[in-house]
Design a protein around this motif. Structure first.
Motif, PDB file in Angstrom:
ATOM      1  N   GLU A 105     128.420  63.490 -24.448  1.00 18.76           N
ATOM      2  CA  GLU A 105     128.161  62.042 -24.446  1.00 18.76           C
ATOM      3  C   GLU A 105     126.709  61.711 -24.121  1.00 18.76           C
ATOM      4  O   GLU A 105     126.260  60.591 -24.338  1.00 18.76           O
ATOM      5  CB  GLU A 105     129.086  61.334 -23.450  1.00 18.76           C
ATOM      6  N   MET A 106     125.999  62.656 -23.555  1.00 21.63           N
ATOM      7  CA  MET A 106     124.556  62.524 -23.311  1.00 21.63           C
ATOM      8  C   MET A 106     124.182  61.473 -22.265  1.00 21.63           C
ATOM      9  O   MET A 106     123.040  61.026 -22.234  1.00 21.63           O
ATOM     10  CB  MET A 106     123.799  62.179 -24.608  1.00 21.63           C
ATOM     11  N   LEU A 132     123.286  71.685 -26.805  1.00 15.55           N
ATOM     12  CA  LEU A 132     123.023  70.348 -26.246  1.00 15.55           C
ATOM     13  C   LEU A 132     121.725  69.787 -26.817  1.00 15.55           C
ATOM     14  O   LEU A 132     121.622  68.595 -27.090  1.00 15.55           O
ATOM     15  CB  LEU A 132     122.937  70.417 -24.716  1.00 15.55           C
ATOM     16  N   GLY A 133     120.755  70.661 -26.999  1.00 15.69           N
ATOM     17  CA  GLY A 133     119.476  70.246 -27.579  1.00 15.69           C
ATOM     18  C   GLY A 133     119.660  69.708 -28.990  1.00 15.69           C
ATOM     19  O   GLY A 133     119.099  68.667 -29.351  1.00 15.69           O
ATOM     20  N   LEU A 134     120.459  70.405 -29.784  1.00 14.17           N
ATOM     21  CA  LEU A 134     120.717  69.964 -31.164  1.00 14.17           C
ATOM     22  C   LEU A 134     121.440  68.619 -31.165  1.00 14.17           C
ATOM     23  O   LEU A 134     121.099  67.714 -31.925  1.00 14.17           O
ATOM     24  CB  LEU A 134     121.576  70.994 -31.901  1.00 14.17           C
ATOM     25  N   GLU A 135     122.426  68.516 -30.301  1.00 11.86           N
ATOM     26  CA  GLU A 135     123.191  67.269 -30.196  1.00 11.86           C
ATOM     27  C   GLU A 135     122.236  66.105 -29.857  1.00 11.86           C
ATOM     28  O   GLU A 135     122.287  65.050 -30.485  1.00 11.86           O
ATOM     29  CB  GLU A 135     124.243  67.449 -29.095  1.00 11.86           C
ATOM     30  N   ALA A 136     121.366  66.335 -28.893  1.00 13.31           N
ATOM     31  CA  ALA A 136     120.410  65.301 -28.482  1.00 13.31           C
ATOM     32  C   ALA A 136     119.472  64.956 -29.642  1.00 13.31           C
ATOM     33  O   ALA A 136     119.189  63.793 -29.913  1.00 13.31           O
ATOM     34  CB  ALA A 136     119.603  65.791 -27.279  1.00 13.31           C
ATOM     35  N   LYS A 142     113.829  63.283 -28.675  1.00 12.75           N
ATOM     36  CA  LYS A 142     112.823  64.318 -28.932  1.00 12.75           C
ATOM     37  C   LYS A 142     113.101  65.506 -28.003  1.00 12.75           C
ATOM     38  O   LYS A 142     113.175  65.340 -26.790  1.00 12.75           O
ATOM     39  CB  LYS A 142     111.411  63.771 -28.661  1.00 12.75           C
ATOM     40  N   VAL A 143     113.250  66.670 -28.608  1.00 14.83           N
ATOM     41  CA  VAL A 143     113.664  67.851 -27.847  1.00 14.83           C
ATOM     42  C   VAL A 143     112.663  68.990 -28.050  1.00 14.83           C
ATOM     43  O   VAL A 143     112.129  69.159 -29.144  1.00 14.83           O
ATOM     44  CB  VAL A 143     115.071  68.319 -28.311  1.00 14.83           C
ATOM     45  N   MET A 144     112.396  69.733 -27.002  1.00 16.79           N
ATOM     46  CA  MET A 144     111.541  70.921 -27.109  1.00 16.79           C
ATOM     47  C   MET A 144     112.205  72.097 -26.404  1.00 16.79           C
ATOM     48  O   MET A 144     112.675  71.955 -25.288  1.00 16.79           O
ATOM     49  CB  MET A 144     110.192  70.666 -26.421  1.00 16.79           C
ATOM     50  N   PHE A 145     112.214  73.233 -27.068  1.00 18.16           N
ATOM     51  CA  PHE A 145     112.757  74.451 -26.478  1.00 18.16           C
ATOM     52  C   PHE A 145     111.612  75.427 -26.231  1.00 18.16           C
ATOM     53  O   PHE A 145     110.743  75.615 -27.091  1.00 18.16           O
ATOM     54  CB  PHE A 145     113.764  75.085 -27.449  1.00 18.16           C
ATOM     55  N   ILE A 146     111.609  76.031 -25.066  1.00 20.11           N
ATOM     56  CA  ILE A 146     110.599  77.055 -24.801  1.00 20.11           C
ATOM     57  C   ILE A 146     111.144  78.041 -23.760  1.00 20.11           C
ATOM     58  O   ILE A 146     111.914  77.646 -22.883  1.00 20.11           O
ATOM     59  CB  ILE A 146     109.263  76.401 -24.340  1.00 20.11           C
ATOM     60  N   THR A 147     110.783  79.291 -23.904  1.00 19.02           N
ATOM     61  CA  THR A 147     111.210  80.229 -22.863  1.00 19.02           C
ATOM     62  C   THR A 147     110.219  80.106 -21.704  1.00 19.02           C
ATOM     63  O   THR A 147     109.080  79.674 -21.886  1.00 19.02           O
ATOM     64  CB  THR A 147     111.194  81.685 -23.360  1.00 19.02           C
TER      65      THR A 147
END
Ligand code: ADP
Ligand code: MG
Length: 256
Positions: A105-106, A132-136, A142-147
């Motif tokens: 539901e975010m 969850l990132g994809l859903e958002a 705006k989503v950012m993924f980083i290790t």
């Protein structure tokens, strides 16, 4: 009833080219490219002028949204594309269906809560973070993924690397930043400082999802500096939901 075509009439090539040029100059690039097809369809179905116009505008809007989404997906830099629906809850007893639905539901993102996924390797921490990132992202955030490793490297090279600057700009503007594999290796004082400053920038502006195989109380040992650790934990845990995942590694179990 008004029709856009008079039966059998074909497109006039020069007026088509002129319309395409006009559309391009008005920055309706998608419509310009698709115009011959849309005109042909309209002629064949003898649709009204208004229906034709609606088709054209809808096409432009749809394509723009698709491209916008593609761009945001590319920027997000997910390591793989795995959705929450692909996550098998039967394999992860620590997360109930109800809990999963709440996460989807975010509201946590709306209220800028952080989520921390803890657990041993292979239990699905990264999968859930990406899901969850994809859903958002699909919901318009705006989503950012980083290790963690990449983040430290990016922060250290911010002054000298254009690429790092761009990346950090996106991270600072994101609504959701996913930092994967936190504290995997010990970091030095300078790195801990840079990391703290970034978290401080994100605090009150974005949600963070962290994944780690170490509990927050162990993060201090890896960060070294107790003052930074306290300040960091304070920012991260202030509004946070901690989700403990356990069980056998899915990766090991399904390895063939
Ligand atoms: P972690 O980040 O906790 O080490 P990952 O999220 O990378 O684990 O998961 C390892 C692999 O197993 C990934 O390919 C992931 O999609 C898969 N996986 C783990 N748990 C599940 C699950 N419950 N349902 C479906 N796939 C899973
Ligand atoms: Mg992982």
């Amino acid at each position: 009833r008004i029709y856009c075509g008079t039966g059998g009439e074909t497109m006039n090539p020069s007026s088509l080219a002129k319309s395409q040029e006009l559309l391009r100059s008005l920055r309706l690039k998608e419509s310009a490219e698709q115009l011959p097809v849309i005109v042909k369809e309209a002629e064949e179905s003898e649709c009204s002028y208004l229906t034709f116009l609606t088709h054209l505008l809808e096409y432009e809007k749809k394509r723009r949204e698709e491209k916008q989404l593609e761009k945001r997906l590319k920027w997000a830099a997910f390591p793989f594309h795995k959705t929450l629906d692909e996550f098998d809850l039967k394999e992860q007893q620590s997360l109930s269906k109800k809990h999963m639905n709440q996460l989807k539901e975010m509201i946590w993102l709306e209220q800028m809560y952080n989520i921390i996924f803890l657990g041993p390797p292979g239990v699905g921490k990264t999968h859930l973070a990406v899901g969850l990132g994809l859903e958002a992202l699909y919901q318009g955030y705006k989503v950012m993924f980083i290790t963690m490793g990449e983040l430290i490297q990016t922060l250290k090279t911010e002054e000298i690397s254009r690429k790092s600057q761009t990346k950090l700009k996106r991270i600072r503007k994101a609504d959701l930043v996913i930092i994967d594999d936190l504290m995997f290796m010990a970091i030095n004082q300078n790195e801990a400082n840079l990391f703290f400053h970034l978290i401080n920038d994100l605090y009150n502006n974005a949600s963070i999802i962290l994944t780690s195989n170490k509990a927050p109380k162990e993060w201090g040992e890896l960060l070294g500096d107790p003052a930074i650790t306290t300040a960091l934990l304070d920012r991260i845990l202030h509004r946070a939901e901690i989700i403990h995942l356990n069980g056998d590694s899915y990766r090991m179990k399904y390895r063939s």
